[in-house]
Design an enzyme around this catalytic site. Structure first.
Site, PDB file in Angstrom:
ATOM      1  N   ASP A  57      -5.747   8.107 -10.725  1.00 41.64           N
ATOM      2  CA  ASP A  57      -5.285   7.593  -9.447  1.00 41.64           C
ATOM      3  C   ASP A  57      -5.996   6.275  -9.189  1.00 41.64           C
ATOM      4  O   ASP A  57      -6.848   5.837  -9.965  1.00 41.64           O
ATOM      5  CB  ASP A  57      -5.478   8.602  -8.308  1.00 41.64           C
ATOM      6  N   GLY A  79       1.388   4.124  -4.261  1.00 38.86           N
ATOM      7  CA  GLY A  79       0.936   4.025  -2.881  1.00 38.86           C
ATOM      8  C   GLY A  79       1.713   4.932  -1.955  1.00 38.86           C
ATOM      9  O   GLY A  79       2.685   5.580  -2.348  1.00 38.86           O
ATOM     10  N   ILE A  80       1.287   4.978  -0.716  1.00 43.62           N
ATOM     11  CA  ILE A  80       1.994   5.729   0.324  1.00 43.62           C
ATOM     12  C   ILE A  80       3.161   4.870   0.799  1.00 43.62           C
ATOM     13  O   ILE A  80       2.950   3.754   1.284  1.00 43.62           O
ATOM     14  CB  ILE A  80       1.052   6.048   1.497  1.00 43.62           C
ATOM     15  N   SER A 117       6.799  -4.836   0.184  1.00 45.82           N
ATOM     16  CA  SER A 117       7.875  -4.251   0.990  1.00 45.82           C
ATOM     17  C   SER A 117       8.383  -5.235   2.029  1.00 45.82           C
ATOM     18  O   SER A 117       7.631  -6.078   2.534  1.00 45.82           O
ATOM     19  CB  SER A 117       7.370  -2.996   1.700  1.00 45.82           C
ATOM     20  N   ASN A 118       9.658  -5.087   2.367  1.00 48.43           N
ATOM     21  CA  ASN A 118      10.229  -5.866   3.461  1.00 48.43           C
ATOM     22  C   ASN A 118       9.559  -5.551   4.790  1.00 48.43           C
ATOM     23  O   ASN A 118       9.668  -6.325   5.745  1.00 48.43           O
ATOM     24  CB  ASN A 118      11.736  -5.614   3.553  1.00 48.43           C
ATOM     25  N   HIS A 119       8.827  -4.438   4.860  1.00 46.88           N
ATOM     26  CA  HIS A 119       8.162  -4.075   6.107  1.00 46.88           C
ATOM     27  C   HIS A 119       6.935  -4.942   6.393  1.00 46.88           C
ATOM     28  O   HIS A 119       6.358  -4.854   7.477  1.00 46.88           O
ATOM     29  CB  HIS A 119       7.822  -2.588   6.114  1.00 46.88           C
ATOM     30  N   TYR A 142       2.080   0.856   7.543  1.00 47.13           N
ATOM     31  CA  TYR A 142       2.535   0.712   6.157  1.00 47.13           C
ATOM     32  C   TYR A 142       2.798  -0.758   5.844  1.00 47.13           C
ATOM     33  O   TYR A 142       2.316  -1.292   4.836  1.00 47.13           O
ATOM     34  CB  TYR A 142       3.795   1.542   5.935  1.00 47.13           C
ATOM     35  N   LYS A 146       0.881  -3.611   3.260  1.00 52.45           N
ATOM     36  CA  LYS A 146       1.542  -4.469   2.279  1.00 52.45           C
ATOM     37  C   LYS A 146       1.145  -5.930   2.464  1.00 52.45           C
ATOM     38  O   LYS A 146       1.064  -6.688   1.490  1.00 52.45           O
ATOM     39  CB  LYS A 146       3.055  -4.294   2.368  1.00 52.45           C
ATOM     40  N   ARG A 180      21.950   0.119   7.278  1.00 55.95           N
ATOM     41  CA  ARG A 180      20.902  -0.870   7.012  1.00 55.95           C
ATOM     42  C   ARG A 180      20.705  -1.109   5.521  1.00 55.95           C
ATOM     43  O   ARG A 180      20.442  -2.245   5.093  1.00 55.95           O
ATOM     44  CB  ARG A 180      19.578  -0.430   7.647  1.00 55.95           C
TER      45      ARG A 180
END
Length: 273
Positions: A57, A79-80, A117-119, A142, A146, A180
């Site tokens: 991990d 990752g989460i 991520s787009n987030h 989250y 990123k 979406r």
């Protein structure tokens, strides 16, 4: 690029290769590259002849370093992948990613593909076009994690010369199932294409692109990916489920690019800046 890179010589390692996105990506890469070292907490049942598994991990820097010896690139897809308690997000996504980069540096790996991520930019309104150099606006813990990983990629290029292609993945589910997702979905084949570009293109440094297939991405300026040679092979609508659901019908989910991630816990009115 002026000539086709020799992908068949690439020796790769993929962190999170047992996960959903990592597995889908591996299946596309396996017939194209020399070999893949798969790192994860569980052994995949479908290892190919040119794949080996290392149980590890992201807390195990020494194990990762040993597994990375001699590879041409590391693909980080672990990752989460959702909102979680801050302590878990920090331990896995933040410290874990730093450990991946440190292990890669110690092993002399020249390139990393970072699954972002787009987030990381989810609090931009849907009527705003965002580029890879726009200010980060995470839509939750989250997304905030990123942002950290993207900054780590930049630090390791500036300080150590480790090159990264930072892929802000939209939605990498098996198929678009929501309204979406028609805007943000990326197919395994297109994610594979971006990965190979990141592993071989001479102009990659700490470069941010958006992981999205054709027919989507109207919120994002993906001209950097295009300049690097990215031409999506899949059209999102061609892979969509027969009936699409709506993730969240709230005003915030509709207004912000992050959808339900931005809407979760959102207080007050809509804020645009």
């Amino acid at each position: 690029m002026t000539e086709t890179p020799a992908y068949e010589t690439l020796k790769l390692a993929i962190v999170g290769g047992s996960g959903r996105v990592g597995t889908a990506l591996r299946k596309k890469l396996v017939p194209l590259v020399h070999s893949i070292v798969v790192l994860g907490r569980s052994r995949p049942e479908d290892l190919a002849a040119n794949e080996t598994f290392v149980e590890a991990d992201m807390s195990e820097v020494d194990t990762m370093r040993a597994a990375f010896e001699g590879v041409d690139g590391v693909i980080h897809m672990a990752g989460i992948p959702k909102e979680a308690p801050l302590e878990d997000i920090v331990q896995v996504n933040v410290i874990g990613t730093n450990n991946v980069y440190e292990a890669a540096r110690l092993a002399g790996v020249p390139r990393v593909i970072l699954g972002s991520s787009n987030h990381a930019i989810g609090y931009y309104p849907t009527d705003t076009v965002v580029s890879g150099t726009s200010q980060m606006r995470p839509d939750g813990l989250y997304g905030l994690s990123k942002c950290w990983t993207e900054l780590v990629a930049g630090l390791y290029y500036d300080k150590y010369g480790v090159r990264s292609l930072i892929i802000r993945i939209g939605n990498a589910g098996k198929q678009p199932k929501t309204v979406r997702s028609l805007e943000v979905w990326v197919s395994p084949a297109d994610l594979c294409q971006l990965t190979l570009i990141g592993l071989t293109h001479p102009d990659v440094d700490a470069t941010t692109v958006f992981g999205v297939s054709a027919g989507g991405g109207s919120w994002w300026d993906n001209s950097v990916a295009t300049k690097l040679g990215y031409v999506p092979s899949d059209v999102i609508a061609d892979h969509a489920a027969p009936e699409l659901s709506v993730e969240d019908e709230s005003e915030a989910a509709t207004f912000y690019q992050g959808g339900r991630f931005a809407a979760a816990g959102h207080v007050g009115g809509l804020r645009k800046r």
